[in-house]
Design an enzyme around this catalytic site. Structure first.
Site, mmCIF file in Angstrom:
data_model
loop_
_atom_site.group_PDB
_atom_site.id
_atom_site.type_symbol
_atom_site.label_atom_id
_atom_site.label_comp_id
_atom_site.label_asym_id
_atom_site.label_seq_id
_atom_site.Cartn_x
_atom_site.Cartn_y
_atom_site.Cartn_z
ATOM 1 N N TYR A 90 0.849 -1.279 0.072
ATOM 2 C CA TYR A 90 0.054 0.092 0.023
ATOM 3 C C TYR A 90 0.837 1.262 -0.169
ATOM 4 O O TYR A 90 1.967 1.285 0.774
ATOM 5 C CB TYR A 90 -0.978 0.041 1.081
ATOM 6 C CG TYR A 90 -2.134 0.742 1.095
ATOM 7 C CD1 TYR A 90 -3.303 0.554 0.403
ATOM 8 C CD2 TYR A 90 -2.264 2.176 1.925
ATOM 9 C CE1 TYR A 90 -4.218 1.617 0.220
ATOM 10 C CE2 TYR A 90 -3.083 2.858 1.841
ATOM 11 C CZ TYR A 90 -4.307 2.652 0.809
ATOM 12 O OH TYR A 90 -5.492 3.559 1.052
ATOM 13 N N ARG A 230 -20.727 -9.757 -7.542
ATOM 14 C CA ARG A 230 -20.387 -11.342 -7.968
ATOM 15 C C ARG A 230 -21.376 -12.301 -7.662
ATOM 16 O O ARG A 230 -22.098 -12.128 -6.606
ATOM 17 C CB ARG A 230 -18.999 -11.833 -7.470
ATOM 18 C CG ARG A 230 -18.996 -11.897 -6.189
ATOM 19 C CD ARG A 230 -17.552 -12.573 -5.680
ATOM 20 N NE ARG A 230 -17.295 -12.544 -4.361
ATOM 21 C CZ ARG A 230 -17.686 -13.544 -3.474
ATOM 22 N NH1 ARG A 230 -18.138 -14.497 -3.952
ATOM 23 N NH2 ARG A 230 -17.576 -13.432 -2.249
#
Length: 401
Positions: A90, A230
């Site tokens: 990150y 999904r």
């Protein structure tokens, strides 16, 4: 499997047989009357289910120095970005510290550690000289990025926290999640397109914490949303849950691949072009979503959960004048004034107070003081293992006694 059920079946034998490391940490305090606190730490980047560990530390006893406050954390969220931070991938990274008050071992001088956590709600215990606007009992949220919120308590500079406005209208869970997901949703809906009532937005990852906030904030303004998720076993239940939040339509990526569904979408919008798309997935799913956007639309990407590249047809740029942006809430905070940050928080709190915005379903993982460091480490690692396997859809909040 829920986190609470997962935690209940984790081994607890270690409570009665602390590791050599635990004994080394606890030894300096075993004969004193000092209370003990806890921090979730790691010494190197890697899989959170492997590198995280609980560390017993001395409780704060000294009066805070000038311009500082002693705060006790009430709840600290575990966000997807926290996983990436621990993995070391990150952009915003924490700094190691060896000032946790331990006399030897981890967290002591010469043995620095990272303290996990970026977001958290704390209560002020006391303040140092020169502190104005904060007093004992106030709720504050941490505003400095990657400052380490997975702790029982700590001394913090007051410039690194912000007082929670209107706390009487908030639950602890609502206040603990004020600084990341709702602001991300609000800013993406307001900073790129001047949306009016009746306009349309399409987003993927709609069941994420940000996605749910997008649905609610948009619905409060009369903005209609097409929400992509999904396929899964409890799909009908999920669709109904998002509809209850204010989603106009919910589709799976499989359904979107059907050309007949894309024609149906044109009927839903009655020819009105979709001017804003919000992406946290990447890959082919985002490519399909982008094709729904109309002329002069904006595609805003704030995540890449599929870990696949963002691939957009050149025709969208040439013939529809598509504009693609990236959005990072941490950068927004860095580039905006304190007044703008405070105004944003007040706006989010007002939406919550008016029952137009709420947190996703939550689960609190509590680690008690009676647990050994070994047992607590197993618990926190089990939480991250469950998260990586996607065994439940609740937002996890950490509470360290």
């Amino acid at each position: 499997m829920s986190v609470s059920r997962l935690a209940s079946v984790l081994p607890r034998a270690a409570r009665h047989a602390p590791s050599a490391l635990s004994r080394a940490i606890l030894r300096p305090f075993s004969t004193s009357k000092a209370r003990l606190a806890r921090a979730i730490v790691y010494t190197e980047n890697g899989d959170p289910a492997s590198v995280l560990q609980a560390l017993t530390i001395p409780d704060v006893t000294n009066k805070p120095p000038p311009s500082h406050a002693h705060v006790r954390f009430l709840l600290s969220p575990i966000n997807p970005a926290d996983i990436n931070v621990i993995e070391g991938v990150y952009p915003s990274r924490p700094t190691k510290t060896d000032n946790l008050g331990t006399r030897e071992g981890l967290g002591s001088e010469g043995h620095p550690v990272f303290v996990g956590g970026n977001e958290g709600l704390a209560q002020v215990v006391s303040v140092g000289e020169g502190v104005e606007g904060l007093r004992e009992g106030d709720w504050v949220v941490v505003t400095k990025q990657q400052s380490g919120t997975w702790m029982s308590e700590r001394i913090v500079p007051v410039v690194d926290v912000a007082k929670v406005p209107g706390r009487e209208a908030l639950t602890e869970a609502q206040a603990a999640t004020l600084t990341v997901n709702p602001p991300t949703a609000y800013n993406m809906l307001h900073d790129f397109v001047d949306l009016k009532e009746g306009d349309w937005v399409v987003q993927n990852g709609a069941n994420s914490a940000v996605g749910q906030a997008v649905i609610q904030i948009a619905a409060a303004k009369g903005i209609k949303t097409i929400n992509l998720v999904r396929n899964r076993e409890n799909l009908d239940e999920l669709k109904q849950s998002l509809t209850n939040l204010g989603a106009t339509h919910v589709l799976t990526y499989d359904e979107l691949a059907d050309k007949a569904v894309r024609e149906k979408i044109k009927g839903w919008t009655k020819g009105k072009e979709i001017r804003l798309g919000l992406n946290c997935i990447g890959g082919k799913e985002t490519t399909m979503m982008a094709r729904l956007l109309g002329k002069d639309a904006h595609l805003v990407s704030y995540g890449a959960m599929s870990k696949q590249p963002l691939s957009l047809p050149t025709s969208l740029f040439i013939f529809k004048n598509l504009t693609a942006h990236g959005f990072w809430q941490s950068q927004w905070y860095k580039t905006r004034s304190a007044e703008e940050r405070d105004e944003l928080m007040k706006t989010i709190v007002q939406l919550i107070a008016e029952k137009k915005l709420d947190t996703p379903e939550i689960e609190v993982v509590k680690i008690g003081k009676e647990e050994s460091d070994t047992a607590a480490s197993e618990t926190i690692r089990g939480v991250f293992k469950a998260l990586s396997e996607g065994k439940y859809g609740k937002k996890v909040l950490l509470k360290l006694d």
